[in-house]
Design an enzyme around this catalytic site. Structure first.
Site, PDB file in Angstrom:
ATOM      1  N   HIS A 109       0.912  -1.126   0.124  1.00 36.90           N
ATOM      2  CA  HIS A 109      -0.277  -0.022  -0.065  1.00 36.90           C
ATOM      3  C   HIS A 109       1.023   1.223   0.187  1.00 36.90           C
ATOM      4  O   HIS A 109       2.143   1.209   0.454  1.00 36.90           O
ATOM      5  CB  HIS A 109      -0.817  -0.002   1.501  1.00 36.90           C
ATOM      6  CG  HIS A 109      -1.806   0.931   1.455  1.00 36.90           C
ATOM      7  ND1 HIS A 109      -1.364   2.212   1.807  1.00 36.90           N
ATOM      8  CD2 HIS A 109      -3.086   0.853   1.190  1.00 36.90           C
ATOM      9  CE1 HIS A 109      -2.755   2.902   1.901  1.00 36.90           C
ATOM     10  NE2 HIS A 109      -3.598   2.238   1.691  1.00 36.90           N
ATOM     11  N   ASP A 187       2.991  -4.605   7.795  1.00 38.07           N
ATOM     12  CA  ASP A 187       1.891  -3.792   7.630  1.00 38.07           C
ATOM     13  C   ASP A 187       0.587  -4.687   8.019  1.00 38.07           C
ATOM     14  O   ASP A 187       0.233  -5.518   6.988  1.00 38.07           O
ATOM     15  CB  ASP A 187       1.816  -3.245   6.374  1.00 38.07           C
ATOM     16  CG  ASP A 187       0.472  -2.493   6.023  1.00 38.07           C
ATOM     17  OD1 ASP A 187      -0.587  -2.610   6.746  1.00 38.07           O
ATOM     18  OD2 ASP A 187       0.263  -1.734   5.025  1.00 38.07           O
ATOM     19  N   GLN A 190      -4.732  -5.111   7.088  1.00 34.88           N
ATOM     20  CA  GLN A 190      -5.807  -5.995   6.767  1.00 34.88           C
ATOM     21  C   GLN A 190      -5.851  -7.197   7.360  1.00 34.88           C
ATOM     22  O   GLN A 190      -6.588  -8.186   7.165  1.00 34.88           O
ATOM     23  CB  GLN A 190      -5.653  -6.196   5.118  1.00 34.88           C
ATOM     24  CG  GLN A 190      -5.878  -5.062   4.106  1.00 34.88           C
ATOM     25  CD  GLN A 190      -7.005  -4.547   4.171  1.00 34.88           C
ATOM     26  OE1 GLN A 190      -8.042  -5.093   4.355  1.00 34.88           O
ATOM     27  NE2 GLN A 190      -7.261  -3.120   3.874  1.00 34.88           N
ATOM     28  N   CYS A 351      -4.912   2.305  -3.619  1.00 33.39           N
ATOM     29  CA  CYS A 351      -3.381   3.048  -2.853  1.00 33.39           C
ATOM     30  C   CYS A 351      -2.276   2.022  -3.224  1.00 33.39           C
ATOM     31  O   CYS A 351      -1.743   1.904  -2.313  1.00 33.39           O
ATOM     32  CB  CYS A 351      -3.814   3.197  -1.657  1.00 33.39           C
ATOM     33  SG  CYS A 351      -4.885   4.467  -1.231  1.00 33.39           S
TER      34      CYS A 351
HETATM   35  C1  LIG Z   1      -2.378  -2.599   3.397  1.00 37.99           C
HETATM   36  C2  LIG Z   1      -2.901  -1.367   4.088  1.00 37.99           C
HETATM   37  N1  LIG Z   1      -1.934  -0.633   4.555  1.00 37.99           N
HETATM   38  C3  LIG Z   1      -1.979   0.454   5.027  1.00 37.99           C
HETATM   39  C4  LIG Z   1      -3.233   1.078   5.376  1.00 37.99           C
HETATM   40  C5  LIG Z   1      -3.590   2.448   6.034  1.00 37.99           C
HETATM   41  O1  LIG Z   1      -4.129   2.080   6.830  1.00 37.99           O
HETATM   42  P1  LIG Z   1      -4.833   3.542   7.939  1.00 37.99           P
HETATM   43  O2  LIG Z   1      -5.951   3.952   7.316  1.00 37.99           O
HETATM   44  O3  LIG Z   1      -5.079   2.712   9.318  1.00 37.99           O
HETATM   45  O4  LIG Z   1      -3.588   4.260   8.155  1.00 37.99           O
HETATM   46  C6  LIG Z   1      -4.391   0.550   4.701  1.00 37.99           C
HETATM   47  C7  LIG Z   1      -5.358   1.131   4.143  1.00 37.99           C
HETATM   48  O5  LIG Z   1      -6.225   1.170   3.337  1.00 37.99           O
HETATM   49  C8  LIG Z   1      -4.166  -0.903   3.879  1.00 37.99           C
HETATM   50  O6  LIG Z   1      -5.241  -1.603   3.357  1.00 37.99           O
END
Ligand SMILES: Cc1ncc(COP(=O)(O)O)c(C=O)c1O
Length: 394
Positions: A109, A187, A190, A351
């Protein structure tokens, strides 16, 4: 079966299939917000009267809930943040900056790409990207080559791709990375909505969590920092609540977690995050897995009956999100039409522009599921998709 626990579904006639973007909130989480603001609204870790003590206790209980939920070793390893974006930016700035090389996957992302660019890194210049195959599988051999060529690097990879639902085997990634002296951040945006995670099994060094993708309020999340890094990770922001002693010459900071949680926190959000995790425990990951598997497979089977459908991965080692295109038809047009038929989903790059560019597309149609969805939601979506395609083809 679980929709009755989520007030959104009794107030809305929308078929909600955009859980990868954010999830709906159960009544227990919403009630916890109202409860805090109506019954014991006070700041934490400062004042010493009844409601302030209650707020502090609830906040610290929430830390314990998160710790137990992910099987961390100590409460101090859990730092509350605004979400995954802030968690990654925090670790990138306060720890990973000093590493010569950062290794990410192809499916990241933007939250796990842009912070590295902002440090002046680019491909081959402080940033390396692990290849994936035609099924979007993480290429372990390529990963090992990168680790060999860049020992002691910082690895930052997503657990589950928000764009394609692909699951990375974090336990294997961490094991290999550690054998080359690398440090690993995951990360987990999800993850918690779909799968049980266990810090002792995954053995990663940092794990970023998002509240709003986990049935909790927006603007809250956390980062797990393995105990051995608590002294090495520098402060991110400082100010009220982070300090031990201050005079006009200097300040001394408190130990973790307080030195990392500057200013008044999202108190209601943190309490709501813990409530959401309690709700997941009440539903149980065994049930979540069974429900989501059935829905995911049914969705895949029904989509495969649509002419000219293009997938980018099969459903093995995937969860939650299913992404596709229809040959010759714009995903944006489909998005506009199904929205008019009250289907909520996301079309676009999700994204994750780099992987879209690598696939030679500028986006997909993404259906993202949660355990409260049912077969009827999928039928409604498939019906709407067929009607949209008929309109666009006629
Ligand atoms: C894989 C991934 N990483 C990071 C994020 C960002 O997360 P947050 O909205 O908690 O900042 C998202 C949000 O869409 C995501 O799907």
């Amino acid at each position: 079966m679980f929709k009755k626990d989520f007030p959104y579904f009794s107030n809305s006639d929308i078929t909600y299939l955009d859980n990868g973007a954010t999830t709906q909130k159960p009544k227990s989480v919403i009630d916890s917000q109202v409860d805090y603001y109506e019954k014991y609204c006070a700041n934490t870790h400062r004042s010493n009267f009844g409601d302030a003590n209650k707020a502090t206790q609830k906040f610290e209980n929430a830390r314990k809930t998160v710790k137990e939920f992910i099987n961390a070793s100590k409460n101090e390893e859990i730092i509350f943040t605004k979400g995954v974006t802030e968690s990654i930016n925090f670790i990138a700035t306060s720890f990973a900056k000093k590493f010569k090389t950062v290794i990410i996957s192809s499916l990241e992302h933007h939250s796990n790409i842009v912070p590295w660019h902002m440090q002046g890194r680019s491909l081959g210049n402080g940033l390396e990207v692990v290849k994936c195959n035609d099924n979007l599988d993480f290429d372990m051999e390529n990963f090992e080559e990168l680790l060999k060529a860049n020992p002691n690097s910082f690895v930052s990879v997503t657990h589950i791709s928000n764009a394609f639902g692909k699951i990375h085997d974090i336990t294997a990634i961490t094991k290999l990375a550690h054998s080359y002296g690398a440090v690993v951040m995951v990360d987990g945006a999800q993850s918690l909505a779909h799968l049980k995670v266990d810090m002792q099994v995954m053995d990663c060094d940092f794990f970023a969590m998002s509240g709003h993708k986990t049935f909790a309020p927006t603007g809250v999340g956390a980062i797990y920092i393995k105990e051995k890094y608590l002294d090495e990770v520098e402060h991110y922001q400082t100010g009220g609540a982070t300090i031990d002693q201050v005079d006009f010459n200097s300040s001394t900071l408190l130990p973790s977690p307080y030195k990392y949680e500057a200013g008044t926190q999202n108190i209601a959000g943190v309490i709501g995050f813990a409530e959401a995790l309690n709700y997941i425990s009440h539903v149980g990951y065994e049930n979540i897995e069974v429900i989501e598997n059935e829905l995911y497979q049914y969705l895949d089977t029904e989509l495969r009956k649509i002419d000219d459908i293009v997938f980018y991965n099969d459903i093995h080692d995937s969860v939650g999100s299913r992404s596709f295109n229809i040959k010759g038809i714009s995903h944006d047009d489909i998005g506009i039409l199904v929205d008019k038929m009250k289907i909520a989903l996301r079309v676009g790059h999700h994204c994750a522009q780099p992987i879209m560019k690598q696939l030679g597309i500028n986006g997909t149609i993404r259906v993202s599921l949660a355990f409260y969805n049912d077969l009827n939601d999928i039928n409604m979506f498939i019906e709407a998709l067929k009607r949209a395609l008929k309109m666009l083809k006629d």
